[in-house]
Design a protein around this motif. Structure first.
Motif, PDB file in Angstrom:
ATOM      1  N   PHE A  69       0.817  -1.214   0.000  1.00  0.00           N
ATOM      2  CA  PHE A  69       0.000   0.000   0.000  1.00  0.00           C
ATOM      3  C   PHE A  69       0.851   1.265   0.000  1.00  0.00           C
ATOM      4  O   PHE A  69       0.319   2.369  -0.020  1.00  0.00           O
ATOM      5  N   GLY A  93       0.517   6.861  15.359  1.00  0.00           N
ATOM      6  CA  GLY A  93      -0.165   5.560  15.446  1.00  0.00           C
ATOM      7  C   GLY A  93       0.019   4.633  14.264  1.00  0.00           C
ATOM      8  O   GLY A  93      -0.668   3.604  14.171  1.00  0.00           O
ATOM      9  N   GLY A 121       1.636   2.002  11.301  1.00  0.00           N
ATOM     10  CA  GLY A 121       2.155   0.641  11.376  1.00  0.00           C
ATOM     11  C   GLY A 121       1.083  -0.356  11.778  1.00  0.00           C
ATOM     12  O   GLY A 121       1.285  -1.566  11.688  1.00  0.00           O
ATOM     13  N   GLU A 172      -1.932  -0.790  10.389  1.00  0.00           N
ATOM     14  CA  GLU A 172      -2.558  -1.330   9.170  1.00  0.00           C
ATOM     15  C   GLU A 172      -3.866  -2.029   9.559  1.00  0.00           C
ATOM     16  O   GLU A 172      -4.739  -1.431  10.125  1.00  0.00           O
ATOM     17  N   HIS A 193      -4.865   5.079  -0.098  1.00  0.00           N
ATOM     18  CA  HIS A 193      -4.630   5.859  -1.324  1.00  0.00           C
ATOM     19  C   HIS A 193      -3.823   4.982  -2.277  1.00  0.00           C
ATOM     20  O   HIS A 193      -2.682   4.627  -1.963  1.00  0.00           O
TER      21      HIS A 193
HETATM   22  O1  V47 Z   1       1.447   2.796   8.736  1.00  0.00           O
HETATM   23  C1  V47 Z   1       1.000   4.447   4.130  1.00  0.00           C
HETATM   24  C2  V47 Z   1      -0.359   4.599   6.257  1.00  0.00           C
HETATM   25  C3  V47 Z   1       0.942   5.051   8.079  1.00  0.00           C
HETATM   26  C4  V47 Z   1      -0.565   4.720   2.667  1.00  0.00           C
HETATM   27  O2  V47 Z   1      -0.520   9.340  14.681  1.00  0.00           O
HETATM   28  C5  V47 Z   1      -1.114   4.821   3.948  1.00  0.00           C
HETATM   29  O3  V47 Z   1      -1.529  11.197  14.177  1.00  0.00           O
HETATM   30  C6  V47 Z   1      -3.178   5.187   3.036  1.00  0.00           C
HETATM   31  O4  V47 Z   1       1.717   6.863  11.124  1.00  0.00           O
HETATM   32  N1  V47 Z   1      -2.706   5.072   1.779  1.00  0.00           N
HETATM   33  C7  V47 Z   1       2.062   5.963   8.509  1.00  0.00           C
HETATM   34  N2  V47 Z   1      -2.404   5.054   4.140  1.00  0.00           N
HETATM   35  C8  V47 Z   1       1.536   7.349   8.844  1.00  0.00           C
HETATM   36  C9  V47 Z   1       1.176   7.505  10.283  1.00  0.00           C
HETATM   37  C10 V47 Z   1       0.162   8.516  10.662  1.00  0.00           C
HETATM   38  C11 V47 Z   1      -0.582   9.172   9.710  1.00  0.00           C
HETATM   39  C12 V47 Z   1      -1.491  10.134  10.131  1.00  0.00           C
HETATM   40  C13 V47 Z   1      -1.640  10.442  11.456  1.00  0.00           C
HETATM   41  C14 V47 Z   1      -0.881   9.778  12.391  1.00  0.00           C
HETATM   42  C15 V47 Z   1      -0.988  10.118  13.843  1.00  0.00           C
HETATM   43  C16 V47 Z   1       0.023   8.803  12.001  1.00  0.00           C
HETATM   44  O5  V47 Z   1       0.386   5.599   6.908  1.00  0.00           O
HETATM   45  C17 V47 Z   1       1.291   3.649   7.667  1.00  0.00           C
HETATM   46  C18 V47 Z   1       0.073   3.272   6.851  1.00  0.00           C
HETATM   47  O6  V47 Z   1      -0.948   2.808   7.668  1.00  0.00           O
HETATM   48  N3  V47 Z   1      -0.125   4.642   4.809  1.00  0.00           N
HETATM   49  N4  V47 Z   1       0.758   4.497   2.798  1.00  0.00           N
HETATM   50  C19 V47 Z   1      -1.423   4.837   1.545  1.00  0.00           C
HETATM   51  N5  V47 Z   1      -0.960   4.706   0.305  1.00  0.00           N
END
Ligand code: V47
Length: 368
Positions: free
Chosen positions: A77, A180, A182, A184, A259
């Motif tokens: 993803f 938060g 990882g 998934e 996405h």
């Molecule tokens: O673990 C990666 C997600 C996470 C894609 O804690 C995707 O406030 C959708 O930790 N489409 C990392 N999701 C980002 C993250 C995060 C993001 C927003 C808020 C917070 C918070 C933490 O992003 C990954 C995965 O689950 N991710 N690629 C994608 N193509």
């Protein structure tokens, strides 16, 4: 008639919500399966208010900065990760990162840096500790919300030490809280399909468990809209709820809509989630996660207009100004990389809610 049947399906759940009773797996599934989106939203908003919520909607003035996009894991993803050999791979030194952060701080006085990286196999724990230490010395008033549980687990593997040891070293250096990512979807079936190289769910939970016990608060997420079933979404939420019962350290839950652009899944024909599904996930999360205080409608992920609607579906936070977001941009987000405070305030107000600027731990800084 169909609507009446839907109302009937939600009626026993409404009774439970009104009585302050906990929803179970079957209830969660019924909520996911309903097409009566407005009734679902109303129920989620009711649950939020019955549990003490009011009209306050939060945001933080923050910036997203990245140390490295080099990653050993090949999540299907992800459009952000690179191998070390790729042209656009980067691994900043602590000094480069700090210099950039300080320059940005002079332009906009953010209160939080949010950092999520690839699992870089070429740098060790000391790389992260040094960066946090230098950054905290340069910007002592800025809260550092750094590193997902997956990154912490990766560091512990590289160093052959425990999660507590990694977390303690980072906390001593100045780590404030954790994002938060990882998470998934926790179900093994999905994890094997979308992120076969990633740590099992138990390790993700162990990192958060240990962080909470060390006084480090964290967020939690769910990446939805790919191969997961409704059952696996509810299972995911219930596992988070169980952890929260034990340690209470999750401040917020953030649903992350998949996405597909520039990912392996795009080539397989996967599409963006729909607004109805985005609102449904927010509402069900609010109803099922009765012990996590804040549910975020992350505008980068769903767009500000949809995030605004989500405030009537159980969300009470739109995340923040964000600035320089890269992970969702790489995968086709069209919502931009930065919001002005005035714009967040305008959208929250026009939803009939009260904008409250918060710090990273939900202390109020200013209200409009
Ligand atoms: O673990 C990666 C997600 C996470 C894609 O804690 C995707 O406030 C959708 O930790 N489409 C990392 N999701 C980002 C993250 C995060 C993001 C927003 C808020 C917070 C918070 C933490 O992003 C990954 C995965 O689950 N991710 N690629 C994608 N193509």
């Amino acid at each position: 008639m169909a609507v009446l049947q839907e109302l009937d399906a939600l009626a026993p759940i409404r009774e439970k919500v009104e009585a302050g009773e906990r929803l179970d797996f079957e209830d969660g599934l019924t909520l996911m399966e309903t097409d009566d989106l407005l009734a679902l939203g109303e129920l989620a908003d009711l649950a939020r208010r019955l549990r003490g919520g009011n009209d306050d909607v939060y945001f933080v003035q923050n910036i997203n900065l990245y140390q490295t996009n080099v990653c050993r894991v090949k999540c299907k993803f992800c459009a952000f990760a690179r191998t070390n050999k790729q042209e656009d791979a980067f691994t900043l030194t602590a000094d480069e990162f700090v210099e950039d952060a300080v320059k940005q701080y002079e332009v906009s006085k953010f209160t939080e840096i949010h950092t999520v990286n690839g699992e870089n196999p070429h740098v060790g724990l000391e790389y992260y500790v040094e960066l946090i230490r230098k950054l905290k010395a340069a910007l002592p008033d800025v809260h550092l919300k750094f590193y997902t549980a997956s990154e912490i687990h990766h560091m512990s593997k590289l160093e052959d030490c425990t999660h507590e040891e990694v977390l303690s070293a980072l906390k001593d250096a100045g780590l404030g809280s954790m994002p938060g990512g990882g998470a998934e979807i926790f179900a093994d079936r999905v994890r094997r399909l979308v992120a076969p190289g990633k740590e099992p769910a138990e390790e993700w939970f162990d990192v958060h468990d240990k962080a909470h016990r060390l006084g480090i608060t964290t967020q939690c997420t769910m990446l939805y809209g790919h191969v997961e079933t409704y059952e696996e979404r509810i299972d995911h939420m219930l596992r988070l709820r169980e952890q929260q019962d034990k340690t209470g350290g999750f401040l917020s839950f953030i649903p992350l809509a998949f996405h597909p652009e520039n990912t392996v899944f795009e080539r397989r024909g996967f599409r963006f989630t729909t607004g109805a599904d985005d609102l449904k996930v927010i509402a069900v999360a609010r109803l099922v996660l009765d012990n996590i205080p804040h549910v975020k409608a992350y505008w980068i992920m769903m767009g500000l207009p949809m995030a605004q609607l989500a405030l009537h579906f159980g969300a009470n936070d739109v995340q923040g100004t964000v600035m320089r977001e890269k992970i969702f941009q790489a995968a086709g987000a069209t919502s931009g990389t930065e919001q002005k405070i005035e714009e967040l305030v305008r959208f929250i107000r026009e939803a009939g809610r009260t904008p409250v600027q918060r710090d990273s731990l939900y202390n109020e800084l200013r209200r409009w």
